[in-house]
Design a protein around this motif. Structure first.
Motif, PDB file in Angstrom:
ATOM      1  N   ALA A  56       0.829  -1.204   0.000  1.00  0.00           N
ATOM      2  CA  ALA A  56       0.000   0.000   0.000  1.00  0.00           C
ATOM      3  C   ALA A  56       0.861   1.251   0.000  1.00  0.00           C
ATOM      4  CB  ALA A  56      -0.942   0.008   1.207  1.00  0.00           C
ATOM      5  N   GLN A  57       0.193   2.359  -0.270  1.00  0.00           N
ATOM      6  CA  GLN A  57       0.841   3.678  -0.282  1.00  0.00           C
ATOM      7  C   GLN A  57      -0.140   4.696   0.275  1.00  0.00           C
ATOM      8  OE1 GLN A  57       3.055   4.870  -3.869  1.00  0.00           O
ATOM      9  NE2 GLN A  57       1.851   6.754  -3.884  1.00  0.00           N
ATOM     10  N   PHE A  58       0.346   5.587   1.158  1.00  0.00           N
ATOM     11  CA  PHE A  58      -0.514   6.571   1.817  1.00  0.00           C
ATOM     12  C   PHE A  58       0.114   7.961   1.772  1.00  0.00           C
ATOM     13  CE2 PHE A  58      -1.488   2.482   3.681  1.00  0.00           C
ATOM     14  CZ  PHE A  58      -2.875   2.481   3.701  1.00  0.00           C
ATOM     15  N   GLY A  59      -0.726   8.947   1.554  1.00  0.00           N
ATOM     16  CA  GLY A  59      -0.298  10.341   1.608  1.00  0.00           C
ATOM     17  C   GLY A  59      -0.711  10.976   2.924  1.00  0.00           C
ATOM     18  N   GLY A  60      -0.972  12.274   2.871  1.00  0.00           N
ATOM     19  CA  GLY A  60      -1.362  13.011   4.075  1.00  0.00           C
ATOM     20  C   GLY A  60      -1.740  14.428   3.717  1.00  0.00           C
ATOM     21  N   GLU A  61      -1.936  15.268   4.722  1.00  0.00           N
ATOM     22  CA  GLU A  61      -2.274  16.673   4.509  1.00  0.00           C
ATOM     23  C   GLU A  61      -1.102  17.607   4.805  1.00  0.00           C
ATOM     24  OE1 GLU A  61      -4.903  18.150   3.206  1.00  0.00           O
ATOM     25  OE2 GLU A  61      -5.711  16.164   2.774  1.00  0.00           O
ATOM     26  N   LEU A  62      -0.482  17.393   5.958  1.00  0.00           N
ATOM     27  CA  LEU A  62       0.621  18.256   6.396  1.00  0.00           C
ATOM     28  C   LEU A  62       1.832  17.393   6.717  1.00  0.00           C
ATOM     29  CD1 LEU A  62      -1.438  20.541   8.810  1.00  0.00           C
ATOM     30  CD2 LEU A  62      -0.575  21.180   6.548  1.00  0.00           C
ATOM     31  N   PHE A  63       3.001  17.840   6.248  1.00  0.00           N
ATOM     32  CA  PHE A  63       4.229  17.082   6.423  1.00  0.00           C
ATOM     33  C   PHE A  63       5.304  18.001   7.002  1.00  0.00           C
ATOM     34  CE2 PHE A  63       2.020  15.836   2.534  1.00  0.00           C
ATOM     35  CZ  PHE A  63       1.664  14.523   2.827  1.00  0.00           C
ATOM     36  N   TYR A  64       5.960  17.540   8.065  1.00  0.00           N
ATOM     37  CA  TYR A  64       7.005  18.333   8.711  1.00  0.00           C
ATOM     38  C   TYR A  64       8.283  17.504   8.814  1.00  0.00           C
ATOM     39  CZ  TYR A  64       3.110  21.339  10.029  1.00  0.00           C
ATOM     40  OH  TYR A  64       2.001  22.165  10.004  1.00  0.00           O
ATOM     41  N   GLU A  65       9.376  18.078   8.386  1.00  0.00           N
ATOM     42  CA  GLU A  65      10.672  17.408   8.482  1.00  0.00           C
ATOM     43  C   GLU A  65      11.160  17.433   9.920  1.00  0.00           C
ATOM     44  OE1 GLU A  65      14.661  17.534   5.816  1.00  0.00           O
ATOM     45  OE2 GLU A  65      14.174  19.399   6.860  1.00  0.00           O
ATOM     46  N   ILE A  66      11.705  16.295  10.368  1.00  0.00           N
ATOM     47  CA  ILE A  66      12.297  16.193  11.704  1.00  0.00           C
ATOM     48  C   ILE A  66      13.786  15.927  11.548  1.00  0.00           C
ATOM     49  CG2 ILE A  66      12.264  14.993  13.920  1.00  0.00           C
ATOM     50  CD1 ILE A  66       9.452  13.969  13.179  1.00  0.00           C
ATOM     51  N   LYS A  67      14.608  16.780  12.165  1.00  0.00           N
ATOM     52  CA  LYS A  67      16.060  16.602  12.185  1.00  0.00           C
ATOM     53  C   LYS A  67      16.559  16.734  13.621  1.00  0.00           C
ATOM     54  CE  LYS A  67      17.177  16.077   7.777  1.00  0.00           C
ATOM     55  NZ  LYS A  67      17.782  14.811   7.295  1.00  0.00           N
ATOM     56  N   ASN A  68      17.243  15.690  14.081  1.00  0.00           N
ATOM     57  CA  ASN A  68      17.846  15.700  15.412  1.00  0.00           C
ATOM     58  C   ASN A  68      16.850  16.100  16.492  1.00  0.00           C
ATOM     59  OD1 ASN A  68      20.410  15.001  14.302  1.00  0.00           O
ATOM     60  ND2 ASN A  68      20.690  17.148  13.718  1.00  0.00           N
TER      61      ASN A  68
END
Length: 544
Positions: A459-471
């Motif tokens: 399967a494959q899923f998208g989303g509405e809001l995406f935030y990058e996480i670093k450290n």
């Protein structure tokens, strides 16, 4: 039916689409408040039960239903459509000669119900001539005369249409005032008045209420013509109009700035955030494909639960009886026998038809079985499926799980998904604390488009809001994210689930299944959860 099917059209086109999902005659709004006389429903039911016995049937159940739907559709400053529908009738199901027969009628007179019952009996006897094995029903003890009602505070049907339209137009104005170029907002309200009776000795009267307030907010870059949308973060609920009160005590601000609610929803506030976040999407950098640790908010994870756990653990799919509509299941009976490691030890998933506020909450299913909660996956291991009365013996079970439903009096009831939910973690953990432990990841809020194979495995899923996480820190909003999963690998990559204070419900108002297809409403709860090493692709496409 996924909500993007509804957002993709507007005005007359949307109205036509919805009328397909809301069958029945158009009525005046004041007719939405009336109810059928319980005495009449019992008398008609007794006609069916007695006629079935006279026709030589060994079993009969009858559902007398009145299904009421209302939707209000708006776009920017305009009310595009208001529709109220009613569908009333009786569906009779019998067993004769060891086979099922079903017929339905909208002629709610003794003669009309008797004729439909005789037709159901004739169909059963015809089926019996070609059926290889007789139907075996798990036993049910009759409960006599009982009633149940969704515990609502404010009947949404009683709220004037003007108040509903004013609410939606105010939402649209708030979004455009915050920078949106286009806004669609809709209000769906459902009331199902369902009366069930059977030769087991039950007469069950249920009054079911549901509500949903979806919206789509669009921001346009006038220079480039590029546009981005942000769907509302509401969850359809088994509640009354009080769901839209937006109780401030129920509000929480998520990492990244999105605001969500638990058992209420402030649609106007969400519209303002949606406008700002849709505009921020226009300049957000595109994701770099690769492996990431994902932190999935319940507003995203509910759909993954629905598709990769809820549907594949429906017993009719497992046994191959449901195949035409979205396939069967990889989770075959040999895996149950082997205590298949469906997920990590952090993963316990329950089916529950009793959870207050959920879309699927009722006291009895459409076979008169008392609803309950039961484990499907316990500490990562597959332990059970979802079964109805004529399936239970196939898995050595002695009772139905109470998950047999029809979307109308005119449809035959069959196995449908219960509310299926990931249980919160036992240790104290907030989303902020979870994110703090991620070195290279993506935090995803809201559901998006998806695809899944015919075995519910890839399967494959998208989303509405995406935030990058670093450290351990959110560094900014990104775009064009979709994550790919193989169901058992994905659930085995779960390394943590936040505690109950973060638990929230998502769900589907129009979940499709069957041929001919039916829809049902089902909720899925979870707290925010972390999945390590998940493959992420970039969904951006170059045009021209």
């Amino acid at each position: 039916m996924h909500r993007r099917d509804f957002m993709a059209a507007s005005g007359a086109g949307l109205g036509a689409l919805l009328l397909g999902a809301f069958p029945g005659r158009a009525i005046a709004a004041e007719e939405l408040l009336s109810t059928m006389d319980v005495g009449l429903k019992k008398r008609l039911s007794d006609v069916a039960l007695n006629t079935a016995k006279s026709a030589g049937c060994s079993y009969c159940d009858v559902r007398v239903g009145r299904y009421l739907r209302q939707f209000v559709v708006t776009r920017e400053k305009n009310v595009e459509n208001v529709v109220n529908t009613e569908s009333t009738g009786a569906g009779i199901r019998v067993i004769a000669g060891g086979a099922w027969g079903f017929a339905a009628t909208n002629d709610l007179t003794p003669d009309g119900v008797a004729a439909a019952t005789r037709q159901a009996a004739a169909i059963a006897k015809a089926n019996a001539r070609i059926q290889s094995e007789p139907v075996q029903l798990a036993p049910v003890t009759g409960v006599g005369e009982v009633s149940w009602r969704t515990p609502i505070v404010k009947n949404a049907m009683a709220v004037p249409i003007k108040d509903k339209a004013d609410l939606l137009l105010g939402v649209n104005a708030a979004a455009t005032g915050a920078g949106a170029d286009f806004v669609n907002s809709i209000l769906f309200v459902v009331n199902e008045q369902k009366y069930f009776a059977s030769t087991d000795g039950s007469y069950i009267d249920q009054d079911v209420h549901r509500i949903w307030a979806p919206m789509t907010v669009t921001a346009v870059d006038k220079t480039t013509g590029k546009f981005r949308t942000r769907e509302g973060l509401s969850s359809p609920r088994g509640m009354g109009f009080e769901y839209l009160d937006g109780n401030a005590a129920d509000k929480r601000t998520l990492p990244g700035g999105a605001v969500v609610y638990g058992n209420s929803y402030d649609m106007r506030e969400d519209a303002v955030f949606a406008a700002k976040q849709a505009r921020a999407k226009l300049t957000a950098p595109s994701v770099k494909p690769g492996k990431y640790d994902l932190v999935l908010d319940p507003s995203n994870l509910w759909l993954t639960i629905h598709e990769s756990v809820g549907h594949p653990l429906e017993l009719d799919r497992v046994l191959g009886y449901e195949a035409n509509y979205a396939g069967t299941s990889f989770a075959t009976p040999d895996k149950l026998a082997a205590h298949f490691q469906y997920g990590s030890p952090q993963v316990t998933i329950v089916a529950d038809k009793t959870q207050p506020g959920s879309l699927g909450a009722v006291a009895y299913d459409d076979e008169g079985v008392k609803t309950k909660q039961w484990d499907l996956i316990r500490d990562g291991k597959l332990v059970d499926y979802q079964a109805i009365r004529d399936q239970a013996h196939m898995m050595g079970k002695t009772a139905s799980d109470g998950c047999c439903y029809a979307d109308s009096w005119s449809s035959v009831q069959f196995q449908r998904m219960a509310n299926v939910s990931l249980q919160p973690g036992k240790a104290a953990m907030t989303p902020e604390q979870m994110i703090a432990g991620v070195e290279n990841g993506i935090y995803i809020i809201g559901d998006g488009s998806f695809s899944i194979d015919q075995q519910r495995y890839n399967a494959q899923f998208g989303g509405e809001l995406f935030y990058e996480i670093k450290n351990g820190k959110i560094t900014g909003q990104i775009e064009d994210v979709a994550y790919q999963i193989r169901t058992p690998e994905f659930w085995n990559s779960c390394v943590g689930v936040c505690d109950r204070s973060d638990y929230r419900l998502g769900g589907s108002f129009f979940d499709g299944k069957g041929q001919p297809s039916q829809v049902s409403a089902v909720s899925h709860g979870s707290s925010t959860a972390r999945f390590n090493g998940v493959n992420v692709i970039n969904t951006a496409r170059a045009l021209g």
